[in-house]
Design an enzyme around this catalytic site. Structure first.
Site, PDB file in Angstrom:
ATOM      1  CG  ASP A  61      -1.742   1.003   1.349  1.00 40.19           C
ATOM      2  OD1 ASP A  61      -2.476   1.505   0.334  1.00 40.19           O
ATOM      3  OD2 ASP A  61      -2.243   1.549   2.543  1.00 40.19           O
ATOM      4  CG  ASP A 106      -1.819   7.291   1.574  1.00 42.95           C
ATOM      5  OD1 ASP A 106      -1.044   8.325   1.227  1.00 42.95           O
ATOM      6  OD2 ASP A 106      -2.824   6.934   0.674  1.00 42.95           O
TER       7      ASP A 106
END
Length: 553
Positions: free
Chosen positions: A106, A108
């Site tokens: 991912d 963030d």
């Protein structure tokens, strides 16, 4: 080594029976002075049986208490602290990195870790949106973000306006329920739920943390949301304003969403990446190391390409896309993992959508949306040879582990601070004495004369004080994100269920070889527990096996 010192001290205790001289180990649960007295029972090495009652029995109980205090002090030398490494990776499941060929990430709070300074910006912007666009009272503007109020993993009962911490068994931890900024008395909490602390399964949050009336706040971005929600409720209650709980909750949630949808957060980060993005050089080191060892990398994020591109250029450099075999932005997780209908769209260098049909995923190209099923078909990356890292247990990890058999790694930034607290002498002594005192209470509860009940009541009071002290070391309102007083939290339960590994940041990978095998410790079940402090309280052992006291948590 601290563990060696603890084991040696415990062996001495076993030999001496807590009385200062050698003795044979006893397995009897009914030794006078240790537990329930029984006919003819005798604990070798014990100078005399427990008094029959009255003041003498009370004095005997306090003597056992003092013996236990001395034992705890002797078993915890100074070097017992700082045993846990905040930069370590912790395993819920055995996994060998030698078998992992493909690494997914991912963006963030995984590749890009953000400074806490971002949270007050989100809070303030959403607060102002509530006032200016949703016409909420101007008085709400007096509230500022309090970083010490909430922790991740809390539940919010929308109809009761109750923010609370729930354990793995669906019980509210008393003392951790707040309406607005004010604690709700334990008696009121119990009354609100029909005379119990238990939240029924049908009311609890569902698979993705959203139940019919209760929501769990699982991601780090939810910290300013919980703070704002509590401040708004506090204002309405403090000024006697009537409100619909569901409307207020939705408005606050929408205001927080607007901060993201309108791109305000992206603008703040892009304007000052040095301030907001942490450990960028370490992220670069992790990715470069994996590629150098022949691993394939991919990125699946909900963030837009322009934002990701600027952040990756800051951390890795202008050629960052050459490190990744596949890059997918605005993926719309978690539906990306379950919805087969959304096709991949290719973006050009400026981020504009292309219209050509996607028949393969090319290195160096950028793709938008899509779905995991097409991703698996086009890449053939399946099963345990894929390891995916993310910070959101539901949106990032749950489906991948349960439905597709990928290995998963959870990024838990709070872990670093919690371990530093666990490593303090105050925490270690408080928790160990709490465990020992619990053992005393369990073994001595058979004495039910008036004087003994007074002693036990004093111990219960001290135990509760110790629990509150230990809780406040982490967070004054809600304690640790991983534990209630003694049970794992609901957050911990999901962490164990949905992740093979967990760590404070992606940079922890730099401390291990790329072929390292992680072996989870055999966490004892209650019926097979090794020697805990509470089992040392009388010299009568529940099990003969001596565990490593350093693992008391």
């Amino acid at each position: 080594m601290a563990g060696v010192g603890l084991r040696a001290a415990a062996r001495l205790w076993l030999r001496c029976g807590g009385q200062g001289g050698p003795r044979a180990a006893s397995s009897s649960p009914s030794c006078p002075g240790c537990g329930p007295p029984g006919p003819g029972a005798h604990c070798p090495g014990t100078p005399q049986s427990a008094p029959a009652g009255g003041a003498e029995l009370s004095a005997h109980l306090w003597a056992r208490y003092q013996d236990m205090r001395r034992l705890v002090h002797d078993l915890l030398p100074p070097e017992v602290c700082s045993l846990l490494n905040p930069a370590a990776i912790y395993a819920n499941n055995e996994i060998s990195l030698r078998d992992v060929e493909v690494y997914g990430f991912d963006y963030d709070y995984t590749l890009a870790q953000y400074a806490d300074a971002l949270h007050p910006e989100i809070f303030t912007a959403a607060r102002d949106i509530l006032i200016e666009h949703y016409k909420y009272p101007e008085g709400i503007r007096k509230y500022d973000y309090n970083p010490s109020f909430a922790i991740r993993g809390l539940h919010y009962d929308i109809q009761k306006s109750l923010l609370m911490k729930i354990d793995a068994f669906h019980y509210v931890q008393l003392g951790t329920a707040y309406r607005g900024l004010q604690p709700v008395p334990d008696e009121e909490v119990i009354d609100l739920y029909g005379g119990t602390q238990h939240i029924p399964l049908y009311q609890m949050s569902g698979f993705y943390g959203k139940g019919p009336s209760i929501k769990q706040f699982m991601d780090i971005f939810s910290l300013p949301e919980m703070a704002l929600l509590s401040c708004v409720v506090d204002h309405f209650l403090g000024h006697g304003l009537e409100f619909d709980q569901a409307h207020l909750y939705k408005d606050v949630t929408d205001a927080i969403r607007d901060v993201h949808v309108k791109g305000l957060m992206y603008q703040w980060i892009e304007r000052d990446m040095e301030k907001y993005i942490l450990r960028g050089d370490e992220t670069f080191a992790v990715l470069s190391r994996l590629v150098a060892h022949g691993k394939q990398l991919f990125l699946i994020t909900n963030s837009p390409f322009s934002f990701v591109d600027k952040g990756m250029r800051h951390m890795v450099g202008p050629d960052w896309r050459q490190l990744f075999d596949v890059v997918i932005v605005q993926a719309d997780k978690p539906s990306f993992f379950t919805d087969r209908r959304k096709p991949f769209r290719k973006l050009d260098e400026k981020g504009s959508l292309q219209w050509d049909r996607i028949t393969r995923l090319e290195k160096g190209k950028i793709y938008r949306q899509g779905n995991l099923f097409d991703f698996l078909r086009l890449t053939e990356w399946r099963g345990p040879r894929v390891l995916y890292f993310g910070d959101h247990l539901y949106s990032d990890l749950a489906d991948l582990m349960l439905r597709h058999g990928w290995r998963t790694g959870a990024i838990i930034p709070e872990l670093e601070r919690e371990i530093r607290i666990i490593n303090t002498e105050q925490y270690m002594h408080s928790l160990t004495w709490q465990q020992a005192l619990t053992g005393l209470l369990e073994r001595m509860q058979t004495y039910q004369d008036a004087e003994s009940r007074q002693v036990l009541a004093a111990w219960m009071k001290e135990r509760q004080e110790l629990r509150c002290i230990t809780k406040a070391l982490f967070n004054a309102q809600f304690g640790s994100i991983f534990r209630t007083f003694h049970n794992p939290t609901y957050f911990s339960r999901r962490l164990v269920r949905f992740s093979d590994l967990y760590m404070a940041s992606l940079s922890c990978l730099l401390n291990y070889r790329v072929d390292f095998t992680f072996y989870p410790r055999r966490t004892p079940l209650q019926h097979e527990a090794p020697l805990w402090m509470d089992q040392l309280c009388t010299g009568c052992m529940k099990t003969p096996f001596l565990g490593d006291m350093a693992h008391i948590r």
